[in-house]
Design a protein around this motif. Structure first.
Motif, PDB file in Angstrom:
ATOM      1  N   LYS A  12     -11.999  -4.134  -4.671  1.00 18.25           N
ATOM      2  CA  LYS A  12     -11.669  -3.065  -3.681  1.00 18.25           C
ATOM      3  C   LYS A  12     -12.331  -3.604  -2.619  1.00 18.25           C
ATOM      4  O   LYS A  12     -11.794  -3.425  -1.462  1.00 18.25           O
TER       5      LYS A  12
ATOM      6  N   ASN B 100       0.680  -1.013  -0.039  1.00 21.59           N
ATOM      7  CA  ASN B 100      -0.053  -0.132   0.151  1.00 21.59           C
ATOM      8  C   ASN B 100       0.910   1.151   0.042  1.00 21.59           C
ATOM      9  O   ASN B 100       0.448   2.116  -0.466  1.00 21.59           O
TER      10      ASN B 100
ATOM     11  N   GLN C 158       1.174   4.185  -2.999  1.00 23.90           N
ATOM     12  CA  GLN C 158       0.824   5.617  -2.522  1.00 23.90           C
ATOM     13  C   GLN C 158       1.950   6.597  -3.321  1.00 23.90           C
ATOM     14  O   GLN C 158       1.830   7.591  -3.715  1.00 23.90           O
TER      15      GLN C 158
ATOM     16  N   ASN D 195      -2.995  -1.633 -12.096  1.00 25.71           N
ATOM     17  CA  ASN D 195      -3.611  -2.302 -11.082  1.00 25.71           C
ATOM     18  C   ASN D 195      -5.058  -1.911 -10.859  1.00 25.71           C
ATOM     19  O   ASN D 195      -5.548  -0.846 -11.282  1.00 25.71           O
ATOM     20  N   TYR D 196      -5.884  -2.472 -10.183  1.00 24.82           N
ATOM     21  CA  TYR D 196      -7.167  -2.411  -9.854  1.00 24.82           C
ATOM     22  C   TYR D 196      -7.492  -1.030  -9.205  1.00 24.82           C
ATOM     23  O   TYR D 196      -8.732  -0.659  -9.038  1.00 24.82           O
ATOM     24  N   GLN D 197      -6.646  -0.782  -8.174  1.00 26.82           N
ATOM     25  CA  GLN D 197      -6.660   0.473  -7.269  1.00 26.82           C
ATOM     26  C   GLN D 197      -6.606   1.574  -8.239  1.00 26.82           C
ATOM     27  O   GLN D 197      -7.079   2.656  -7.766  1.00 26.82           O
TER      28      GLN D 197
ATOM     29  N   ARG E  12     -13.668  -4.312 -10.797  1.00 28.86           N
ATOM     30  CA  ARG E  12     -12.835  -3.361 -10.008  1.00 28.86           C
ATOM     31  C   ARG E  12     -13.250  -3.006  -8.578  1.00 28.86           C
ATOM     32  O   ARG E  12     -12.751  -3.024  -7.607  1.00 28.86           O
TER      33      ARG E  12
ATOM     34  N   GLN F 259     -10.487  -6.438  -1.051  1.00 30.70           N
ATOM     35  CA  GLN F 259      -9.352  -5.966  -0.371  1.00 30.70           C
ATOM     36  C   GLN F 259      -9.382  -5.285   0.968  1.00 30.70           C
ATOM     37  O   GLN F 259      -8.894  -5.482   2.077  1.00 30.70           O
ATOM     38  N   LYS F 260     -10.673  -4.543   1.174  1.00 26.47           N
ATOM     39  CA  LYS F 260     -10.862  -3.793   2.275  1.00 26.47           C
ATOM     40  C   LYS F 260     -11.301  -4.786   3.476  1.00 26.47           C
ATOM     41  O   LYS F 260     -10.861  -4.899   4.770  1.00 26.47           O
TER      42      LYS F 260
ATOM     43  N   THR G 176      -0.145  -5.861  -9.353  1.00 27.63           N
ATOM     44  CA  THR G 176       0.368  -4.617  -9.871  1.00 27.63           C
ATOM     45  C   THR G 176       1.312  -5.002 -10.934  1.00 27.63           C
ATOM     46  O   THR G 176       2.114  -5.918 -10.738  1.00 27.63           O
TER      47      THR G 176
END
Length: 269
Positions: A172, A63, A67, A81-83, A168, A175-176, A93
């Motif tokens: 997310k 993470n 960033q 990546n999907y983020q 996507r 992941q959360k 990624t």
């Protein structure tokens, strides 16, 4: 083809050097992964027949990397990546060199890339198994619809067309949930829930919480300290040499290292 494989490896090493620089500047830990660990262990370089380089990070490091990475990537290098991007094809990624072209066996077209996969904490107590259930759904989401008939497949395709049609958005959500469960776990292992293959194999925490360096392609790169134990866990064996029949490059059927892949796409449209 052997010469072409080496050229691909050298392009991957350039991307690895970029990632290594980003990580060191931002105090982020990573490790060589999979076949790249085997290559470092046996040869101190890429496996002679391997046509890619792979890295892995724990969720916390991963993470942090996401960033900051865009602020450091040189011109011509992109992150997928999907983020961050809608064009993702995998749950992890890819750092890509846009000025090259590779066509994979499934006809996917891209630039030469380096994969970074993430390892999450999973509780040793699986009484609830919510994360594992979501992981199974994620495999369905990434693979997509199937042609085979039967009630299960009809139901699967219906779900993919309605409730979980936004790939996507689901990733997310997954992941959360995984991060939330991992933070609460007092006893845990690490697992590659967001990997390319269906795999919830647990790795002992000590493997992913201690790092060192290893000589690889003439430079020093990060690696988990007990990388032999990592390999033994990953491959379920203690001899990591492949038989001759498995020493083949698995990924690409076309390569042009001087042509941007978007221009290559224009030639086949």
């Amino acid at each position: 083809m052997e010469q072409k494989i080496r050229q691909i490896q050298l392009e991957c090493i350039k991307i690895l050097s970029v990632v290594d620089t980003i990580c060191r500047k931002n105090h982020i830990y990573y490790s060589l992964c999979g076949g790249s660990v085997v290559g470092a262990h046996l040869y101190r370089k890429c496996l002679p027949w391997d046509d890619d380089v792979d890295l892995m990070m724990t969720r916390e490091n991963y993470n942090r990397f996401l960033q900051v990475a865009l602020d450091y990537l040189p011109e011509g290098y992109t992150m997928h990546n999907y983020q961050m991007t809608d064009d993702f094809q995998t749950p992890f990624t890819k750092i890509m060199n846009e000025n090259t072209t590779v066509v994979q066996q499934d006809d996917t077209i891209s630039g030469v890339f380096l994969d970074i996969t993430v390892y999450d904490k999973i509780p040793l107590d699986y009484r609830f198994k919510w994360d594992v259930f979501l992981w199974k759904i994620s495999q369905i989401v990434m693979i997509g619809k199937v042609q085979e008939r039967g009630f299960k497949n009809i139901f699967r395709n219906l779900m993919l067309s309605t409730i979980i049609k936004d790939k996507r958005k689901y990733m997310k959500f997954f992941q959360k949930q995984v991060e939330k469960i991992g933070k609460k776990a007092k006893e845990y292992a690490y697992a590659e829930l967001f990997g390319a293959f269906c795999n919830t194999k647990p790795y002992e925490p000590e493997i992913f919480e201690n790092y060192t360096e290893i000589d690889f392609e003439g430079e020093k790169y990060m690696i988990v300290r007990d990388y032999v134990k990592y390999l033994e866990t990953r491959y379920d064996r203690t001899d990591f040499r492949e038989p001759k029949e498995k020493q083949v490059a698995p990924h690409y059927k076309y390569v042009d290292l001087s042509l941007p892949y978007e221009k290559y796409k224009e030639t086949i449209d």
